[in-house]
Design a protein around this motif. Structure first.
Motif, mmCIF file in Angstrom:
data_model
loop_
_atom_site.group_PDB
_atom_site.id
_atom_site.type_symbol
_atom_site.label_atom_id
_atom_site.label_comp_id
_atom_site.label_asym_id
_atom_site.label_seq_id
_atom_site.Cartn_x
_atom_site.Cartn_y
_atom_site.Cartn_z
ATOM 1 N N LYS A 124 -0.505 -40.800 -11.250
ATOM 2 C CA LYS A 124 -1.430 -40.856 -12.387
ATOM 3 C C LYS A 124 -0.773 -41.543 -13.575
ATOM 4 O O LYS A 124 -1.395 -42.372 -14.246
ATOM 5 C CB LYS A 124 -1.873 -39.440 -12.761
ATOM 6 N N ARG A 125 0.505 -41.214 -13.859
ATOM 7 C CA ARG A 125 1.195 -41.806 -15.007
ATOM 8 C C ARG A 125 1.370 -43.311 -14.854
ATOM 9 O O ARG A 125 1.425 -44.036 -15.854
ATOM 10 C CB ARG A 125 2.566 -41.140 -15.186
ATOM 11 N N LEU A 126 1.465 -43.786 -13.631
ATOM 12 C CA LEU A 126 1.634 -45.216 -13.411
ATOM 13 C C LEU A 126 0.297 -45.940 -13.252
ATOM 14 O O LEU A 126 0.254 -47.103 -12.866
ATOM 15 C CB LEU A 126 2.527 -45.462 -12.192
ATOM 16 N N GLY A 127 -0.796 -45.228 -13.567
ATOM 17 C CA GLY A 127 -2.097 -45.896 -13.658
ATOM 18 C C GLY A 127 -2.948 -45.886 -12.415
ATOM 19 O O GLY A 127 -3.969 -46.576 -12.361
ATOM 20 N N ASN A 166 11.481 -47.178 -14.747
ATOM 21 C CA ASN A 166 12.616 -47.258 -15.684
ATOM 22 C C ASN A 166 12.177 -47.103 -17.136
ATOM 23 O O ASN A 166 12.992 -46.772 -18.004
ATOM 24 C CB ASN A 166 13.360 -48.578 -15.497
ATOM 25 N N LEU A 167 10.891 -47.362 -17.414
ATOM 26 C CA LEU A 167 10.385 -47.249 -18.788
ATOM 27 C C LEU A 167 9.878 -45.843 -19.115
ATOM 28 O O LEU A 167 9.545 -45.557 -20.259
ATOM 29 C CB LEU A 167 9.250 -48.260 -19.001
ATOM 30 N N LEU A 168 9.816 -44.958 -18.115
ATOM 31 C CA LEU A 168 9.286 -43.621 -18.336
ATOM 32 C C LEU A 168 10.254 -42.764 -19.155
ATOM 33 O O LEU A 168 11.475 -42.862 -18.999
ATOM 34 C CB LEU A 168 9.019 -42.924 -16.997
ATOM 35 N N ASP A 169 9.691 -41.924 -20.003
ATOM 36 C CA ASP A 169 10.474 -40.928 -20.734
ATOM 37 C C ASP A 169 10.529 -39.684 -19.840
ATOM 38 O O ASP A 169 9.562 -38.922 -19.760
ATOM 39 C CB ASP A 169 9.790 -40.609 -22.069
ATOM 40 N N LEU A 170 11.651 -39.470 -19.151
ATOM 41 C CA LEU A 170 11.736 -38.406 -18.159
ATOM 42 C C LEU A 170 11.642 -37.017 -18.792
ATOM 43 O O LEU A 170 11.165 -36.075 -18.157
ATOM 44 C CB LEU A 170 13.006 -38.541 -17.330
ATOM 45 N N SER A 171 12.084 -36.878 -20.027
ATOM 46 C CA SER A 171 11.952 -35.584 -20.694
ATOM 47 C C SER A 171 10.482 -35.238 -20.904
ATOM 48 O O SER A 171 10.054 -34.091 -20.716
ATOM 49 C CB SER A 171 12.676 -35.597 -22.049
ATOM 50 N N GLU A 172 9.690 -36.246 -21.274
ATOM 51 C CA GLU A 172 8.253 -36.026 -21.491
ATOM 52 C C GLU A 172 7.541 -35.784 -20.162
ATOM 53 O O GLU A 172 6.648 -34.936 -20.073
ATOM 54 C CB GLU A 172 7.665 -37.245 -22.212
ATOM 55 N N ILE A 173 7.941 -36.526 -19.110
ATOM 56 C CA ILE A 173 7.360 -36.324 -17.781
ATOM 57 C C ILE A 173 7.683 -34.927 -17.273
ATOM 58 O O ILE A 173 6.841 -34.239 -16.682
ATOM 59 C CB ILE A 173 7.877 -37.380 -16.782
#
Length: 325
Positions: A85-88, A284-291
């Motif tokens: 979902k996060r990747l669209g 690589n552009l994802l904010d893993l803390s937010e995910i």
């Protein structure tokens, strides 16, 4: 197998001091033994269920499944549905919840069904939802697709024409997969647990539709990176025909991601390779803390260290696949 029967039941939902009761119909879902758990006694029996609300919704959801977590490899499913979902991509809302069945409370994975409400939540115009047609025997080399939301077709003739167009496009891919199933043109020459992916080269996306082509390639690539190829097979694939753009869009469904599995294919096709480059850059552009916060909010119960380990494995899988010829 015998036809699964629907029964009427009350669904009681509790959140804080609030309690709501919904009228539903339910039936068991899943054909394999991992959807049934007898534990130590018949009183503790658990099963995966399909639940349909008769006259209401929960957060816009009117139909959903609850899975025994082990049948979906637990946190792998929570993370995979969230990441798609996060990747669209089209992906159902998925949660881990406490659920009481026969008076016994335990964890289940709740996942919305692929319905009109699912499309609305993903900002899509209602259109044909496609799946494998089980009448032909999906485990056989030859099989075709069908429209799952067939009631929608009855509304007017233009919807019938649109649905025929969608089925024609997808059946071309199904036939191509059936003819070439030994070669596995879906993307990887060596299949995982005999999952034969629908032929990516035959999905009917216009080569001039650069967004549609990138979407298909990246979807397949992410499925391989998560080792969720089960959801690409002819029997488990779900697709949406987008009437605005005239393209087939894949839906994440029944992927059964095995992120840490040791399976390693020997080659991939060029379409999937291009998709891997796309998703590697996006991950690589994802904010893993937010995910991780989003993962925890929907019931994921890994520590941050365990969560990061899964992402390390995903990146390791991507890098391995990119190293293949």
């Amino acid at each position: 197998t015998s036809k699964k029967k629907w029964i009427k039941a009350d669904l009681i939902v509790k959140k804080g001091v609030l309690t709501c009761t919904y009228k539903t119909k339910i039936r068991v879902t899943g054909d394999l033994e991992d959807h049934y758990d007898f534990k130590s006694s018949p009183e503790e029996f658990r099963t995966s269920l399909l639940i349909r609300l008769l006259d209401d919704n929960i957060n816009g959801i009117t139909s959903f499944k609850i899975f025994i977590p082990e049948s979906r490899l637990n946190n792998n499913e929570i993370l995979s549905a969230l990441l798609f979902k996060r990747l669209g991509f089209l992906s159902p809302r998925t949660y881990k919840v406490d659920f009481s069945l026969n008076g016994n409370i335990s964890k289940f994975i709740l996942q919305e069904d692929i319905t009109k409400e699912f499309l609305e939540n993903n900002n899509r115009t209602e259109g044909p939802i496609l799946e494998g047609d089980e009448r032909f025997g999906l485990t056989k080399p030859f099989s075709l697709s069908r429209v799952s939301n067939y009631n929608w077709i009855d509304e007017n003739n233009s919807k019938l024409v649109m649905s025929i167009n969608a089925i024609t496009k997808l059946n071309h891919a199904y036939l191509s997969t059936s003819i070439n199933f030994k070669e596995d043109d879906g993307g990887i020459s060596e299949t995982f647990n005999n999952d034969i992916p629908v032929n990516i080269n035959a999905l009917g996306v216009n080569s001039r539709d650069s967004i549609g082509m990138k979407q298909i390639k990246s979807f397949y690539a992410l499925s391989y990176a998560l080792k969720a190829t089960h959801g690409l097979s002819k029997d488990d694939s779900r697709f949406y025909f987008n009437p605005v753009f005239g393209r087939i869009e894949p839906i994440y469904y029944d992927g059964i991601a095995r992120i840490k599995a040791e399976f390693k294919p020997k080659e991939i096709n060029s379409f999937v390779h291009e998709g891997l480059v796309n998703i590697k850059n996006e991950i690589n552009l994802l904010d893993l803390s937010e995910i991780y916060k989003s993962f925890s909010d929907v019931g994921g119960d890994l520590t941050f260290k365990e969560f990061l380990f899964l992402f390390d494995k995903i990146n390791e899988n991507i890098n391995y696949l990119l190293s293949l010829p």
